[in-house]
Design an enzyme around this catalytic site. Structure first.
Site, PDB file in Angstrom:
ATOM      1  CB  CYS A   2      -0.890   0.021   1.239  1.00  0.00           C
ATOM      2  SG  CYS A   2      -1.804  -1.490   1.535  1.00  0.00           S
ATOM      3  NE  ARG A  27       4.516   1.656  -1.312  1.00  0.00           N
ATOM      4  CZ  ARG A  27       5.455   1.773  -0.386  1.00  0.00           C
ATOM      5  NH1 ARG A  27       6.607   2.352  -0.695  1.00  0.00           N
ATOM      6  NH2 ARG A  27       5.271   1.340   0.831  1.00  0.00           N
ATOM      7  CD1 TRP A  74      -1.239  -5.993  -3.349  1.00  0.00           C
ATOM      8  CD2 TRP A  74      -0.773  -6.682  -1.287  1.00  0.00           C
ATOM      9  NE1 TRP A  74      -0.791  -7.281  -3.436  1.00  0.00           N
ATOM     10  CE2 TRP A  74      -0.502  -7.735  -2.187  1.00  0.00           C
ATOM     11  CE3 TRP A  74      -0.555  -6.890   0.078  1.00  0.00           C
ATOM     12  CZ2 TRP A  74      -0.023  -8.979  -1.768  1.00  0.00           C
ATOM     13  CZ3 TRP A  74      -0.076  -8.126   0.500  1.00  0.00           C
ATOM     14  CH2 TRP A  74       0.186  -9.149  -0.427  1.00  0.00           C
ATOM     15  CG  ASN A  98       0.779   2.052   3.643  1.00  0.00           C
ATOM     16  OD1 ASN A  98      -0.320   2.134   3.115  1.00  0.00           O
ATOM     17  ND2 ASN A  98       1.861   2.624   3.148  1.00  0.00           N
ATOM     18  N   GLY A  99      -0.004  -1.501   6.322  1.00  0.00           N
ATOM     19  CA  GLY A  99       0.383  -2.484   7.325  1.00  0.00           C
ATOM     20  C   GLY A  99      -0.784  -3.337   7.765  1.00  0.00           C
ATOM     21  CD  GLU A 483      14.674 -14.526  -9.731  1.00  0.00           C
ATOM     22  OE1 GLU A 483      14.416 -13.423 -10.244  1.00  0.00           O
ATOM     23  OE2 GLU A 483      14.148 -14.908  -8.658  1.00  0.00           O
ATOM     24  CE  LYS A 487      12.256 -11.705 -11.631  1.00  0.00           C
ATOM     25  NZ  LYS A 487      11.990 -12.149 -10.256  1.00  0.00           N
ATOM     26  CD  GLU A 490       7.952 -12.729  -9.093  1.00  0.00           C
ATOM     27  OE1 GLU A 490       8.006 -12.183  -7.979  1.00  0.00           O
ATOM     28  OE2 GLU A 490       8.827 -12.582  -9.968  1.00  0.00           O
ATOM     29  CG  HIS A 506      16.701 -38.493  -6.169  1.00  0.00           C
ATOM     30  ND1 HIS A 506      17.021 -39.756  -5.724  1.00  0.00           N
ATOM     31  CD2 HIS A 506      17.869 -37.952  -6.605  1.00  0.00           C
ATOM     32  CE1 HIS A 506      18.313 -39.957  -5.861  1.00  0.00           C
ATOM     33  NE2 HIS A 506      18.860 -38.880  -6.400  1.00  0.00           N
ATOM     34  CE  LYS A 606      10.324  -3.610  -7.201  1.00  0.00           C
ATOM     35  NZ  LYS A 606      10.903  -4.674  -8.044  1.00  0.00           N
TER      36      LYS A 606
END
Length: 611
Positions: A2, A27, A74, A98-99, A483, A487, A490, A506, A606
Site C-alpha cells: 500500500c 508498489r 493492496w 499501511n500495514g 529464480e 519469474k 509471477e 528422485h 513490490k
C-alpha cells in the site's frame, strides 16, 4: 505494498495527491482513494482497480480542500472492493493505513459492543473508530491519537484527518515506513507525508525520515515529531536527491523490459563502488569490525532476494570456506536459529522495508549478531539499522518482478564473498586480481546476452501455451533455476518449478511428458557434463528442452532441442549474473505473449511491508 501520501497545503490538494499515488503504483495495489477536508466536512472518493478509475470519479465529482490524504491499497483484510478501499472514516475521523493491525479482531469486538457500526471488512477501520471514540470522550485530536497508538499491535503507517480541524494532519509509523516532507519554493510552508521519498519528489526534496514508533502532529506553523515515549524529538531534514519527473518506460513497452535492459549500466555502477581495478582488489565500505573473525554467515531474505542468498552460499563457501545458512525471512525467527558472536548476519532487500526481513534483522541484532545489508534504498529502515550497509545502485525498480535489483545484489554478494575470502587468508593477490578482471567483464557479457532478445521473443509462444514448466540447474545455477521459475510464475501465471538437475530422478521426473517444457541452465564448465546427463534423462522421456548455454555447450548437447539460447562464454563465478538475463527475458516475453499485466501482476506487491 500500500501507498500513502498526505498534504497540508496552500491550495487544493486532490490533483497532487493523485499524482503522488501514480508515483506509488509500482508498489502494487488493487484499489485507491482520496479524502479532503473542506467547509467543515470530510469528503472521500474511492474506486476499485487502477488509478484511472479514481481519476475518472474525481473528474466528474471534484474534491476541493487544502488538506487531504490518499492511498493505494493492496488487500489484506477484506476483498479489494470500494467499501474496503481507503480512506476509512468513523465519525469525525478519516484515515489511511499501511500495514496490518494484528489485534484488530478483539478491538473490533470491543467497539461493536460499544455500539460502533462498521462498514468494511478491514482491520484499518478499527483505528478510525478508536480515535473517534476518544474524541467523543472529550479528548483533543493529539491526545486521542496518543491514547490509541499503544493499543495497536502489528505494523502500521497512518495519516489522519479530523473534520473539525482543517489545519491539522497527524501521522504515525511502527514497522511500516513514513517520511515527512517540508515544502520549498512555491510550496514553502506546506508539509507532506508519504510512504517514501519518491511519492513526494514533485513536491519537495526536503525529507525527514520518521524513526520506528514516531508520530507527528502537522499544523500550519510546522510539524512536531514525538517518539514512541511521546517525547518531542528532532529528525534531521535531508535532501532526497530524487527527481520530480515521473519515471517513464522510454522506448520500452514495459518497465520490466526497460529494467532488464538497464542491467549492464546499473551493474557496472554497482561494481564500480566495490572494485579497485588499478590495485586489482575488491573493497567494501568501512566495516567497523574484523571480517577475519567471522566463523559463520546467516543470510536472510525473501523471494528473489533469497535466491541471491542461495547463490551467495556457493560463492562464500567455495571462496572463503566459511559455512553459510540461508533462510527465508518469514521462517527465520520461528525456527529459533542458533546465533553467536562469530556470526555475520546478512539481510538482502531491494526496498529495505520488507517486513519479515526487517524483523529478522532486529532479531539478530538483539542476539548480538553483527548484521550487514545488501540494500537498494540507502534511506530505508534496514539501511539505517544494519551495522554495515552494502548498497546496490540499481535505481528505482518499478516492475514488481525484480530484475536489475537481483543482478546488482549478486554483484555486491560477489564482492562480499571475495572480501571475506581475502580476510580469511583464502585468496592470494593473484587470485583476487583474476576475480576482479572477471567481475569487470560482467557488463559487456550482459550486453552480449541482451543481443539474443529477438530470438527469445520468437520462441516465447512455444512456452506460453504450457501449463507447467520446469527449470533445471546445478551449483549456483540451481538457485538461478528457482529464480527463473519464480519469474515465470509471477508474471505469466504459468505453474513453474526449479530443481537441482541431479534431483530429477528422485521424483520430479515423473512430471515429464511431451507437454512440459524444461528449461536447462548449463554454462560450459565443471558441472556441464553432469547437467547434460540429467537433461538427456528428460529428453528420453519425451520432455521438450530449452537449453541455455554458450557456443561450446550448444555444440556438444544442442541436438533435438525445443529451442536453444546462446550465451557468451564466461567464467563460472559470473555466470549467474549473465545467465539471469535470458531467464528474465524468457519470462517477460512469455508473459507478453499471454497478455498479462507484466509490470503489476495480480495479487503481488513490490514492497511487502506486512508479515
Amino acid at each position: 505494498m500500500c501507498g500513502i501520501i498526505a498534504i497540508l497545503g496552500s491550495h487544493d490538494v486532490a490533483d497532487r495527491l493523485v499524482d503522488g499515488l501514480r508515483r506509488l503504483e509500482y508498489r502494487g495495489y488493487d484499489s485507491a482513494g482520496v479524502a479532503t477536508v473542506h467547509d467543515g466536512r470530510i469528503d472521500r472518493r474511492r474506486a476499485e482497480g487502477k488509478l484511472v478509475n479514481l481519476a475518472r470519479k474525481l473528474a466528474g465529482d471534484p474534491l476541493p480542500g487544502l488538506v487531504g490524504i490518499a492511498h493505494t491499497r493492496w488487500a489484506t483484510h477484506g476483498a479489494p472492493t470500494e467499501d474496503n478501499a481507503h480512506p476509512h472514516a468513523a465519525g469525525r475521523v478519516t484515515l489511511v493505513h499501511n500495514g496490518i493491525i494484528e489485534n484488530f479482531k478483539p478491538l473490533r469486538d470491543e467497539l461493536i459492543a460499544d455500539g460502533r457500526v462498521f462498514t468494511s471488512q478491514t482491520d484499518t477501520e478499527v483505528v478510525a473508530h478508536l480515535i473517534d471514540r476518544e474524541l467523543a470522550a472529550g479528548h483533543d485530536p493529539e491526545s486521542a491519537v496518543r491514547r490509541v497508538l499503544p493499543r495497536l499491535h502489528g505494523a502500521f503507517a497512518l495519516a489522519v484527518l479530523f473534520q473539525d480541524h482543517p489545519d491539522l494532519l497527524i501521522g504515525a509509523r511502527l514497522g511500516s515506513p513514513l517520511v515527512l516532507g517540508h515544502g520549498e519554493g512555491e510550496g514553502e510552508g506546506e508539509i507532506y507525508l508519504g510512504s517514501d521519498a519518491l511519492a513526494l519528489a514533485p513536491l519537495t526534496q526536503k525529507i525527514a525520515y520518521l524513526d520506528e514508533g514516531d508520530w507527528v502532529v502537522i499544523r500550519r506553523g510546522g510539524a512536531t515529531v514525538y517518539d514512541r515515549d511521546n517525547r518531542p524529538v528532532d529528525r534531521p531534514v535531508t535532501l532526497s536527491g530524487i527527481t520530480g519527473a515521473l519515471i517513464d518506460k522510454g522506448n520500452h513497452r514495459h518497465f520490466m523490459q526497460k529494467e532488464i535492459y538497464e542491467q549492464p549500466v546499473v551493474v557496472a555502477q554497482t561494481l564500480s563502488s566495490y572494485l579497485r581495478p588499478v590495485e586489482e582488489q575488491v573493497a567494501l565500505p568501512d566495516l567497523g569490525f574484523d571480517l577475519s573473525r567471522i566463523g559463520r554467515v546467516a543470510i536472510v531474505a525473501c523471494g528473489t532476494a533469497s535466491y541471491v542468498g542461495a547463490i551467495g552460499k556457493y560463492w562464500i563457501e567455495q571462496l572463503a570456506r566459511v559455512p553459510v545458512e540461508v533462510d527465508v525471512a518469514s521462517e527465520f525467527r520461528y525456527r529459533e536459529p542458533v546465533l553467536g558472536p562469530d556470526m555475520l548476519g546478512l539481510v538482502i532487500s531491494q526496498s529495505g522495508e520488507t517486513a519479515d526481513t526487517l524483523a529478522a534483522l532486529r532479531h539478530m541484532k538483539a542476539e548480538g549478531v553483527t548484521v550487514a545489508g545488501i540494500i537498494n534504498v540507502p534511506t530505508s529502515s534496514m539501511a539505517r539499522e544494519v551495522d554495515l550497509l552494502l548498497p546496490t545502485h540499481a535505481g528505482p525498480e518499478i516492475g514488481v518482478a525484480s530484475t536489475k535489483a537481483f543482478t546488482c545484489q549478486l554483484a555486491v554478494m560477489a564482492a562480499l564473498a571475495v572480501n571475506l575470502a581475502r580476510a580469511r587468508g583464502r585468496l592470494n593477490p593473484a587470485e583476487e586480481a583474476e576475480i576482479v578482471r572477471q567481475l569487470a567483464e560482467v557488463p559487456a557479457a550482459m550486453n552480449a546476452a541482451l543481443a539474443h532478445d529477438a530470438e527469445i521473443e520468437a520462441m516465447a509462444p512455444t512456452i506460453a501455451g504450457a501449463r507447467d514448466v520446469l527449470y533445471l540447474g546445478r551449483g549456483p545455477d540451481y538457485p538461478l533455476a528457482l529464480e527463473g521459475a519464480l519469474k515465470l510464475k509471477e508474471i505469466s501465471y504459468i505453474h513453474a518449478e526449479g530443481y537441482a538437475a541431479g534431483e530429477m530422478k528422485h521424483g520430479p521426473i515423473a512430471l515429464i511428458d511431451d507437454q512440459v517444457p524444461v528449461v536447462v541452465i548449463a554454462p560450459s564448465g565443471p558441472l556441464f557434463d553432469k547437467t547434460v546427463s540429467n537433461m538427456q534423462e528428460v529428453r528420453a522421456r519425451g520432455g521438450k528442452v530449452v537449453l541455455i548455454s554458450d557456443a561450446d555447450g550448444l555444440a556438444q548437447a544442442g541436438d533435438g532441442l525445443l529451442a536453444s539460447i546462446e550465451m557468451p562464454r564466461v567464467h563460472p563465478l559470473i555466470a549467474p549474473l549473465v545467465y539471469a538475463v535470458p531467464v528474465q527475458l524468457l519470462a517477460y516475453h512469455v508473459a507478453v505473449a499471454k497478455g498479462t499485466d507484466v509490470d503489476q501482476p495480480r495479487n503481488l506487491a513490490k514492497s511487502v511491508t506486512v508479515e
